[in-house]
Motif scaffolding. Structure first.
Motif, PDB file in Angstrom:
ATOM      1  N   GLN A  64      33.846  36.082  48.161  1.00  0.00           N
ATOM      2  CA  GLN A  64      32.742  35.531  48.965  1.00  0.00           C
ATOM      3  C   GLN A  64      31.554  35.147  48.093  1.00  0.00           C
ATOM      4  OE1 GLN A  64      31.812  38.452  51.957  1.00  0.00           O
ATOM      5  NE2 GLN A  64      33.923  38.515  52.733  1.00  0.00           N
ATOM      6  N   ALA A  65      31.309  35.915  47.038  1.00  0.00           N
ATOM      7  CA  ALA A  65      30.151  35.662  46.178  1.00  0.00           C
ATOM      8  C   ALA A  65      30.470  34.688  45.053  1.00  0.00           C
ATOM      9  CB  ALA A  65      29.668  36.987  45.591  1.00  0.00           C
ATOM     10  N   ASP A  66      31.657  34.101  45.091  1.00  0.00           N
ATOM     11  CA  ASP A  66      32.078  33.150  44.064  1.00  0.00           C
ATOM     12  C   ASP A  66      32.092  33.796  42.672  1.00  0.00           C
ATOM     13  OD1 ASP A  66      33.068  30.689  43.312  1.00  0.00           O
ATOM     14  OD2 ASP A  66      31.092  29.831  42.898  1.00  0.00           O
ATOM     15  N   LEU A  67      32.493  35.077  42.645  1.00  0.00           N
ATOM     16  CA  LEU A  67      32.560  35.811  41.381  1.00  0.00           C
ATOM     17  C   LEU A  67      33.999  36.114  40.967  1.00  0.00           C
ATOM     18  CD1 LEU A  67      29.723  38.436  41.990  1.00  0.00           C
ATOM     19  CD2 LEU A  67      29.602  36.416  40.516  1.00  0.00           C
ATOM     20  N   ILE A  68      34.963  35.642  41.739  1.00  0.00           N
ATOM     21  CA  ILE A  68      36.345  36.015  41.496  1.00  0.00           C
ATOM     22  C   ILE A  68      36.860  35.493  40.152  1.00  0.00           C
ATOM     23  CG2 ILE A  68      37.342  34.038  42.724  1.00  0.00           C
ATOM     24  CD1 ILE A  68      38.659  37.684  42.661  1.00  0.00           C
ATOM     25  N   GLY A  69      36.396  34.291  39.768  1.00  0.00           N
ATOM     26  CA  GLY A  69      36.825  33.754  38.480  1.00  0.00           C
ATOM     27  C   GLY A  69      36.314  34.579  37.324  1.00  0.00           C
ATOM     28  N   GLU A  70      35.027  34.945  37.402  1.00  0.00           N
ATOM     29  CA  GLU A  70      34.442  35.773  36.351  1.00  0.00           C
ATOM     30  C   GLU A  70      35.117  37.143  36.310  1.00  0.00           C
ATOM     31  OE1 GLU A  70      30.059  37.632  35.126  1.00  0.00           O
ATOM     32  OE2 GLU A  70      30.236  36.168  36.751  1.00  0.00           O
ATOM     33  N   LEU A  71      35.389  37.708  37.487  1.00  0.00           N
ATOM     34  CA  LEU A  71      36.037  39.015  37.538  1.00  0.00           C
ATOM     35  C   LEU A  71      37.429  38.957  36.906  1.00  0.00           C
ATOM     36  CD1 LEU A  71      35.977  41.465  40.533  1.00  0.00           C
ATOM     37  CD2 LEU A  71      38.112  41.018  39.330  1.00  0.00           C
ATOM     38  N   LEU A 101      43.992  29.864  42.981  1.00  0.00           N
ATOM     39  CA  LEU A 101      45.123  28.943  42.922  1.00  0.00           C
ATOM     40  C   LEU A 101      44.740  27.546  43.408  1.00  0.00           C
ATOM     41  CD1 LEU A 101      47.952  29.422  41.837  1.00  0.00           C
ATOM     42  CD2 LEU A 101      48.773  29.613  44.161  1.00  0.00           C
ATOM     43  N   ARG A 102      43.487  27.387  43.783  1.00  0.00           N
ATOM     44  CA  ARG A 102      42.974  26.060  44.127  1.00  0.00           C
ATOM     45  C   ARG A 102      42.119  25.483  43.005  1.00  0.00           C
ATOM     46  NH1 ARG A 102      40.435  28.645  49.541  1.00  0.00           N
ATOM     47  NH2 ARG A 102      42.353  29.532  50.390  1.00  0.00           N
ATOM     48  N   ASP A 103      41.998  26.240  41.916  1.00  0.00           N
ATOM     49  CA  ASP A 103      41.149  25.833  40.790  1.00  0.00           C
ATOM     50  C   ASP A 103      42.015  25.253  39.683  1.00  0.00           C
ATOM     51  OD1 ASP A 103      39.362  25.495  38.785  1.00  0.00           O
ATOM     52  OD2 ASP A 103      38.742  27.600  38.641  1.00  0.00           O
ATOM     53  N   PRO A 104      41.941  23.936  39.458  1.00  0.00           N
ATOM     54  CA  PRO A 104      42.786  23.310  38.423  1.00  0.00           C
ATOM     55  C   PRO A 104      42.506  23.827  37.018  1.00  0.00           C
ATOM     56  CG  PRO A 104      41.865  21.672  39.920  1.00  0.00           C
ATOM     57  CD  PRO A 104      41.162  22.956  40.214  1.00  0.00           C
ATOM     58  N   SER A 105      41.352  24.449  36.802  1.00  0.00           N
ATOM     59  CA  SER A 105      41.011  24.934  35.463  1.00  0.00           C
ATOM     60  C   SER A 105      41.629  26.303  35.158  1.00  0.00           C
ATOM     61  CB  SER A 105      39.489  25.016  35.299  1.00  0.00           C
ATOM     62  OG  SER A 105      38.945  26.008  36.163  1.00  0.00           O
ATOM     63  N   PRO A 107      44.754  27.477  34.571  1.00  0.00           N
ATOM     64  CA  PRO A 107      45.652  27.612  33.423  1.00  0.00           C
ATOM     65  C   PRO A 107      44.910  27.613  32.083  1.00  0.00           C
ATOM     66  CG  PRO A 107      46.570  26.083  35.016  1.00  0.00           C
ATOM     67  CD  PRO A 107      45.176  26.369  35.464  1.00  0.00           C
ATOM     68  N   GLU A 108      43.916  26.741  31.956  1.00  0.00           N
ATOM     69  CA  GLU A 108      43.179  26.671  30.700  1.00  0.00           C
ATOM     70  C   GLU A 108      42.372  27.946  30.466  1.00  0.00           C
ATOM     71  OE1 GLU A 108      41.641  25.583  27.111  1.00  0.00           O
ATOM     72  OE2 GLU A 108      43.374  24.806  28.201  1.00  0.00           O
ATOM     73  N   GLU A 109      41.806  28.530  31.531  1.00  0.00           N
ATOM     74  CA  GLU A 109      41.042  29.774  31.394  1.00  0.00           C
ATOM     75  C   GLU A 109      41.951  30.923  30.952  1.00  0.00           C
ATOM     76  OE1 GLU A 109      39.231  30.337  35.169  1.00  0.00           O
ATOM     77  OE2 GLU A 109      37.826  28.654  34.952  1.00  0.00           O
ATOM     78  N   ILE A 110      43.147  30.964  31.504  1.00  0.00           N
ATOM     79  CA  ILE A 110      44.090  32.011  31.102  1.00  0.00           C
ATOM     80  C   ILE A 110      44.531  31.809  29.656  1.00  0.00           C
ATOM     81  CG2 ILE A 110      46.416  32.909  31.508  1.00  0.00           C
ATOM     82  CD1 ILE A 110      45.960  32.465  34.481  1.00  0.00           C
ATOM     83  N   ARG A 111      44.762  30.564  29.273  1.00  0.00           N
ATOM     84  CA  ARG A 111      45.181  30.277  27.892  1.00  0.00           C
ATOM     85  C   ARG A 111      44.099  30.691  26.899  1.00  0.00           C
ATOM     86  NH1 ARG A 111      44.195  27.591  23.837  1.00  0.00           N
ATOM     87  NH2 ARG A 111      42.382  26.609  24.815  1.00  0.00           N
ATOM     88  N   ILE A 143      49.303  23.593  39.699  1.00  0.00           N
ATOM     89  CA  ILE A 143      48.738  24.646  38.852  1.00  0.00           C
ATOM     90  C   ILE A 143      49.849  25.565  38.340  1.00  0.00           C
ATOM     91  CG2 ILE A 143      47.224  26.661  38.849  1.00  0.00           C
ATOM     92  CD1 ILE A 143      45.468  25.174  40.885  1.00  0.00           C
ATOM     93  N   ALA A 144      50.794  25.883  39.206  1.00  0.00           N
ATOM     94  CA  ALA A 144      51.907  26.747  38.808  1.00  0.00           C
ATOM     95  C   ALA A 144      52.728  26.118  37.693  1.00  0.00           C
ATOM     96  CB  ALA A 144      52.784  27.048  40.013  1.00  0.00           C
ATOM     97  N   THR A 145      52.949  24.830  37.770  1.00  0.00           N
ATOM     98  CA  THR A 145      53.707  24.125  36.736  1.00  0.00           C
ATOM     99  C   THR A 145      52.993  24.189  35.390  1.00  0.00           C
ATOM    100  OG1 THR A 145      54.681  22.630  38.371  1.00  0.00           O
ATOM    101  CG2 THR A 145      54.723  21.923  36.072  1.00  0.00           C
ATOM    102  N   LYS A 146      51.662  24.039  35.403  1.00  0.00           N
ATOM    103  CA  LYS A 146      50.892  24.128  34.158  1.00  0.00           C
ATOM    104  C   LYS A 146      50.992  25.537  33.569  1.00  0.00           C
ATOM    105  CE  LYS A 146      47.540  20.531  35.403  1.00  0.00           C
ATOM    106  NZ  LYS A 146      46.118  20.252  35.715  1.00  0.00           N
TER     107      LYS A 146
END
Length: 549
Positions: A64-71, A101-105, A107-111, A143-146
């Motif tokens: 909800q706080a848009d912190l999930i990516g940072e977490l 899974l709606r964020d196209p970035s 795969p790059e963040e995980i890499r 995203i899954a394919t990437k």
């Protein structure tokens, strides 16, 4: 008053900056091998006042706080750093929020996070819940394919609990299928849960996916999953989630192998009742059933054929299809059915049984066939008998051999009574079965005392070890033996005897019996001794004469 959600969101932002959000690692174990295969990474909030907070409390706040990516970045960086140096066979699994899974970035963040810790991405599995695929399956697939192109594996989490769709399973390149803990925890008590677990594992096997079961808490659950062919398990039976500081202890500690047989397990009765079986296992069992050299059939409570294998159909000279739905009395000849019907009825009452039956030959000159038939009651999960499992083994050749052997031994016993020697019979291991009455006349030992290995008591101690060595070598090789030794006679004197024996084999080469005879050679040995003495005396005279010359 409880802490307001807005306050928790503020605290969560601070927690991320203060490194209060840390990874915990739950062991994942090969169910059949008992070996550690990796860890599922779980987020924990180490709150300075409230203690440890579980993810189901703060992950929704982070979304909800848009912190999930940072977490997620925080957890991944710590998890990669903690496990990069572990054995390369160990993997880690991380659950991704549906929002990510709606964020196209992604795969790059995980890499980038993996590169910072020098963590090979072929050791990472990303877990995706079904709910993440609902809104935009096309974007999720992209995203899954990437991720797959980076070497990451994909697992479908919580399958069957939400928006279950085979289309979702087919649309993304999944490597693993996870069985939800809600089904695992209830499958011992609930037949429907067992059937769902069996179906999910069977689906995974059919699609060649690794199957992972969550929430395993006891051996009964592990037994069921092992029998169904589940690959990997996690849960309290293997260990709780641990902090990064305790990770080395888990890696070094042996896991529970749990590879015992099921016969004495509470799971054994439950396992046999799971229907339908996973498709792959069913195909294997069907192949075994059809190819078995034993005739097999299952009949229901009305004594109608439900299934038969090809072996039984060939015995009856009737196609498999023509058996199904018909009563045994319609297929089995009356002369045989009247014998087996009581056994079938006893089996329907829960009593297993077996009997030998002989089927007459087709012509007067043809020999009949003999079968060993067993009847085993089959029960449902409630313990009620629902039918009878029938198995038939052709023992005609064995019966003919036994009859011939019995007749041969009868002739032999008649011959023994007339033979001046002491014929005997031994089993393949050297136990005396029969011996001539002359042995009793010689030694005073009765035939009962001589049976098995009783004859050894009459052998001279100086000869026994050598005799046993010769016999043991013959029993192992099957070669004939011939040996002289002394026995204690009725008058308490030692007399020389000679024993010779030879093996009788069946068509397959297996030894059926040892046949031989024992004869007195005391006079022969005395003459031999006198001859040696005479030769020695003559040699002494010749030597004396030569010395005089």
């Amino acid at each position: 008053m409880p802490t307001k959600r807005s306050e928790l969101k503020t605290e969560l932002r601070k927690a991320l900056k203060n490194s209060e959000i840390v990874p915990y690692f739950q062991p994942m174990v090969g169910i059949r091998s008992g070996k550690l295969v990796g860890f599922e990474v779980l987020a924990r909030w180490l709150h300075p006042q409230r203690g440890t907070i579980r993810p189901d409390e703060f992950i929704p706040l982070a979304e909800q706080a848009d912190l999930i990516g940072e977490l997620t970045d925080t957890i991944l960086l710590q998890a990669f750093a903690a496990t990069a140096a572990l054995d390369k066979s160990l993997t880690i699994s991380v659950n991704i929020s549906p929002i990510q899974l709606r964020d196209p970035s992604l795969p790059e963040e995980i890499r980038r996070a993996a590169a910072m810790a020098a963590f090979p991405l072929n050791r990472l599995t990303i877990e995706i819940t079904e709910s993440a695929l609902v809104d935009n399956l096309e974007l999720a697939a992209s995203i899954a394919t990437k991720l797959k192109n980076l070497g990451v594996k994909l697992a479908l989490d919580d399958f069957g609990t939400g928006y279950s769709s085979l289309r979702n399973l087919q649309a993304l390149p999944f490597d693993e299928l996870k069985v939800d803990r809600s089904f695992v925890s209830s499958m011992v008590q609930c037949r429907d849960s067992r059937k769902i677990v069996a179906a999910v594992i069977g689906l995974g096997q059919s699609l060649k996916l690794t199957t992972v079961a969550e929430g395993i808490e006891n051996e009964t659950q592990a037994d069921i999953l092992r029998w169904l062919g589940c690959d990997v398990g996690q849960g309290w039976i293997y260990g709780p989630p641990v902090s990064v500081h305790d990770l080395p202890k888990i890696v070094d500690a042996p896991m529970s192998t749990s590879t015992h047989t099921l016969h004495d397990s509470p799971a054994s009765d439950l396992i046999t009742c799971i229907k339908p079986l996973p498709s792959q296992r069913f195909a294997q069992l069907q192949a075994i059933y059809d190819g078995a050299p034993v005739a097999l059939a299952f009949v229901d409570a009305d004594l109608r054929y439900v299934s038969v294998n090809q072996r039984l159909a060939s015995m009856n000279d009737i196609a498999v299809e023509e058996h199904l739905g018909k009563k045994l009395s319609e297929i089995v000849p009356p002369i045989i059915y009247t014998r087996i019907e009581p056994h079938l009825l006893h089996a329907l009452k829960g009593e297993a049984s077996s009997l030998e039956i002989t089927r007459p030959g087709i012509s007067e000159d043809a020999k009949g066939e003999t079968f060993l038939v067993s009847h085993q009651p089959a029960r449902d999960e409630g313990g009620e008998v629902i039918g009878v499992s029938v198995a038939m083994v052709d023992i005609s050749e064995r019966k003919l051999m036994e009859d011939a052997l019995r007749e041969s031994e009868d002739h032999y016993r008649h011959m023994v009574k007339l033979n001046p020697q002491m014929p005997w019979i031994m089993d393949p291991n050297g136990k005396t079965i029969d011996i001539s009455p002359r042995w009793t006349e010689l030694t005073g030992m009765s035939s009962d005392d001589t049976s098995n290995y009783g004859w050894k008591e009459m052998v001279h101690p100086d000869d026994l070890e050598r005799l046993l060595t010769v016999l043991q070598a013959s029993f192992q090789s099957g070669d004939a033996f011939d040996f002289n030794y002394r026995v204690l006679t009725r008058d308490k004197s030692w007399r020389w005897v000679r024993t010779r024996g030879q093996a009788r084999r069946c068509a397959s080469g297996e030894i059926l019996r040892w046949y031989g005879s024992t004869e007195e050679i005391e006079e022969y040995m005395e003459l031999k001794q006198k001859l040696r003495e005479t030769e020695a005396a003559l040699a002494a005279l010749l030597e004396e004469k030569q010395q005089r010359l």
